[in-house]
Design a protein around this motif. Structure first.
Motif, short mmCIF file in Angstrom:
data_model
loop_
_atom_site.label_atom_id
_atom_site.label_comp_id
_atom_site.label_asym_id
_atom_site.label_seq_id
_atom_site.Cartn_x
_atom_site.Cartn_y
_atom_site.Cartn_z
N ASP A 348 1.57 4.36 -14.99
CA ASP A 348 1.48 5.10 -16.24
C ASP A 348 0.67 6.38 -15.96
N PRO A 349 1.32 7.55 -15.95
CA PRO A 349 0.60 8.78 -15.61
C PRO A 349 -0.57 9.10 -16.53
N SER A 350 -0.56 8.55 -17.76
CA SER A 350 -1.65 8.85 -18.70
C SER A 350 -2.97 8.21 -18.30
N LEU A 351 -2.94 7.35 -17.28
CA LEU A 351 -4.18 6.77 -16.77
C LEU A 351 -5.16 7.85 -16.33
N VAL A 352 -4.63 8.89 -15.72
CA VAL A 352 -5.50 9.90 -15.12
C VAL A 352 -6.22 10.74 -16.16
N PRO A 353 -5.53 11.32 -17.15
CA PRO A 353 -6.29 12.03 -18.18
C PRO A 353 -7.25 11.12 -18.95
N LEU A 354 -6.86 9.85 -19.12
CA LEU A 354 -7.78 8.91 -19.77
C LEU A 354 -9.05 8.75 -18.95
#
Length: 640
Positions: A348-354
């Protein structure tokens, strides 16, 4: 909030393993940097890293408690928060029990003494815990209803070990005699779903206690698991003219849940994107903390940021708002570290901004609220509209459906109407397996030559669908997502990524009292008037700013498609593939071809590529020991 590990030995020789447990504890220091401790008797070992949130000066763990006649009968380790602990303490005191702390941990062990295994039915919160009863020689382990807090375990001839993070079990593997070979079935499930579904992990010897389950364990015996939470979405109807009463009940239970989730002896903030879920939480939280801080993240690329809308919401609510913008360079450099924190990859690419917004939030607060779970409980995903759009297919005779199915298979990809035919001529069990759709089996065979069709997503989803046969179509999709996407992706990243920054994340939508109301919403008040979460939106009309009410859901969108095709991440991806030692798993040539096709615009392979790349980095850390995740000691803020 913490990280813990425990071991119940088979031979009554716990002291033999104390050094190994002590060595394994620092692997999850990030979960509890405030204090650490261990406890053991002849049979059991407990280790604990504490993040102090409630009753800061007391409530140390492992926590020993017992009635007057056996004052050291029970020992507890606990990760999470019990939000109704004040009410439970009052009830248990009324029943004649004595407390020695002011925290929520003690309510679990006192409740276990009073109610036995039914204690989990009384807990309103997020939790994973273990209680060792020295009198009965039994270990009782519980995990919260939705799976907000993680719990891994492994059993060998010398005993059973369990921990908040898998890496601590991996650290103890030599003493436990664990076989650390990878589970190929779990690998295929990961590639299919973008996460490893419970109860699996990528290591064959290590499994997870499932959400909503308890475990009973005695020395030398096998683990006995029991499901106590069986979520239902019964087919219901709201009498005409009574819809407002339902909307009022939703608003009331959300107000109560947020108030309970604000209980802490430290500063509580809130994540804030541009959608209704986080905005509703932040707005309600502001009522209990006039100085509430909110946090959001975004990217410099236009169209991939909710920063402006979040800022507008923050201004409307009247809170101080803090923004973290993530560059492609920061993104790529953080990925190995994030994969280490995850234990198993989540594509899930949104892991990084999170990760970056959590890192920023931890500079200011110790606890944040967030909106996870609203989509699953209130019907928020756009895909939940699908049963309405596919309803005409249900009226077609079987021979015609079969013919349309054959037609859909010969139509080239991208032809208008192919997707509708594909999905309309399949049963729900065949077509829907959650929000993650990256590889078809044919695409998977291209990169995983050993893939087996019997290991596809239906192996995971079929038992869940079996339980939901009496629910309406939208409810069946919600029910499936509770056991797949939510606990496999949403809650893993919510826990692991925030705890990587020693930040406690609380999710007021995932509250058993909220669920008790949400499960009564009929499907026509979930997906209605062209929108999703209709009942929740109506309930929030007098609470959230008007510009948020009907805004399309974005979450933390990531420009992965553009980055992998451009200078930002193409070279990084190519190098990752070339250096990976995963030839026994992936066809390297095929993966590189996919990357070039993506760059050249032949096909959008971004989700498929990210799934493979995340695994390769994970493999480089945990199997090849080639990649250094660069986990550093941190200077943790105090007295927040």
């Amino acid at each position: 909030m913490c990280g813990f590990l425990g071991m119940l030995t088979s031979g009554g020789n716990a002291s033999t393993f104390v050094d190994a447990a002590t060595r394994a504890l620092p692997c999850m220091r990030h979960r509890g940097p405030d204090e650490a401790g261990t406890w053991n008797d002849e049979s059991a070992i407990f280790g604990f890293n504490r993040l102090s949130i409630v009753d800061l000066e007391h409530s140390h763990q492992p926590l020993v408690w017992g009635p007057a006649d056996t004052p050291e009968r029970y020992t507890l380790i606990f990760n999470g928060e019990i939000y109704n602990y004040v009410e439970l303490r009052a009830e248990l005191k009324e029943a004649g029990h004595t407390f020695h702390t002011e925290g929520d941990s003690e309510t679990i062990v006192v409740g276990y003494h009073h109610w036995g295994e039914d204690v989990v039915e009384h807990l309103r919160g997020m939790f994973a815990f273990a209680i060792w009863d020295t009198l009965e020689q039994v270990m009782f382990v519980g995990r919260d209803q939705f799976g907000i807090k993680p719990l891994f375990y492994a059993t060998s001839p010398v005993g059973t070990v369990f921990a908040s993070e898998k890496k601590s079990i991996l650290e103890m593997a030599p003493e436990l005699g664990l076989d650390l070979s990878l589970d190929r079935r779990a690998i295929e499930h990961y590639v299919d779903l973008q996460y490893v579904p419970e109860p699996e992990s990528l290591h064959s010897a290590i499994r997870r206690v499932e959400s909503g389950c308890t475990v009973t364990l005695r020395p030398g015996e096998e683990v006995v698991a029991k499901r106590y939470f069986k979520p239902q979405f019964p087919i219901t109807a709201v009498p005409k003219g009574a819809e407002q009463d339902l909307f009022d009940r939703i608003a009331k239970v959300m107000e109560d849940s947020v108030e309970k989730h604000m209980r802490a002896d430290v500063t509580v903030g809130s994540f804030l994107s541009g959608g209704i879920d986080s905005t509703a939480i932040a707005t309600l939280a502001k009522r209990h903390n006039p100085n509430l801080l909110t946090f959001t993240t975004g990217f410099e690329r236009e169209g991939y940021s909710e920063v402006d809308v979040a800022a507008e919401s923050a201004a409307a609510i009247g809170v101080e708002h803090i923004v973290k913008v993530v560059s492609p360079e920061e993104y790529a450099s953080a990925i190995p570290k994030i994969m280490w924190y995850l234990d198993d990859p989540v594509a899930d690419p949104s892991l990084v901004p999170l990760y970056f917004v959590a890192q920023e939030a931890r500079k200011h607060v110790k606890v944040v609220l967030s909106g996870e779970g609203a989509d699953e409980l209130f019907g928020g995903y756009t895909i939940y509209k699908e049963p309405l759009s596919l309803a005409p297919f249900e009226k077609l005779p079987s021979p015609l459906l079969k013919g349309l199915r054959q037609l859909s298979r010969v139509l080239p990809d991208g032809v208008k109407g192919k997707s509708l035919l594909d999905r309309g001529t399949q049963t729900m069990e065949e077509r829907y397996y959650g929000n993650a759709r990256s590889f078809s089996f044919e695409q998977m065979e291209r990169v995983i030559p050993w893939a087996k069709p019997e290991w596809d997503h239906k192996e995971v989803t079929a038992p869940i669908y079996q339980v939901s046969q009496d629910m309406d179509p939208v409810a069946r999709m919600q029910h499936l997502d509770l056991f797949t996407w939510m606990r496999g992706d949403i809650l893993v990243k919510a826990d692991k990524i925030n705890m990587a920054n020693s930040l406690e994340l609380r999710v007021p939508f995932l509250d058993k009292e909220v669920f008790a109301v949400a499960q009564t919403i009929p499907h026509e008040l979930k997906v209605s008037n062209g929108t999703t979460k209709y009942a929740l939106r109506k309930a929030m009309e007098q609470i959230v700013p008007p510009h948020v009410l009907h805004r399309k859901k974005l979450g933390f969108p990531v420009p992965m498609r553009h980055w992998l095709a451009g200078d930002e991440l193409f070279g990084w991806a190519q190098q990752t593939i070339n250096e990976s030692q995963t030839d026994e798993i992936f066809n390297r040539k095929a993966v590189l071809e996919m990357l070039r096709e993506h760059r050249d615009g032949v096909s959008d392979h971004s989700r498929r590529l990210w799934t493979v790349l995340a695994f390769m980095i994970w493999h480089g850390i945990f199997v090849e020991h080639r990649i250094d995740p660069q986990i550093e000691e941190k200077d943790y803020p105090v007295n927040l």
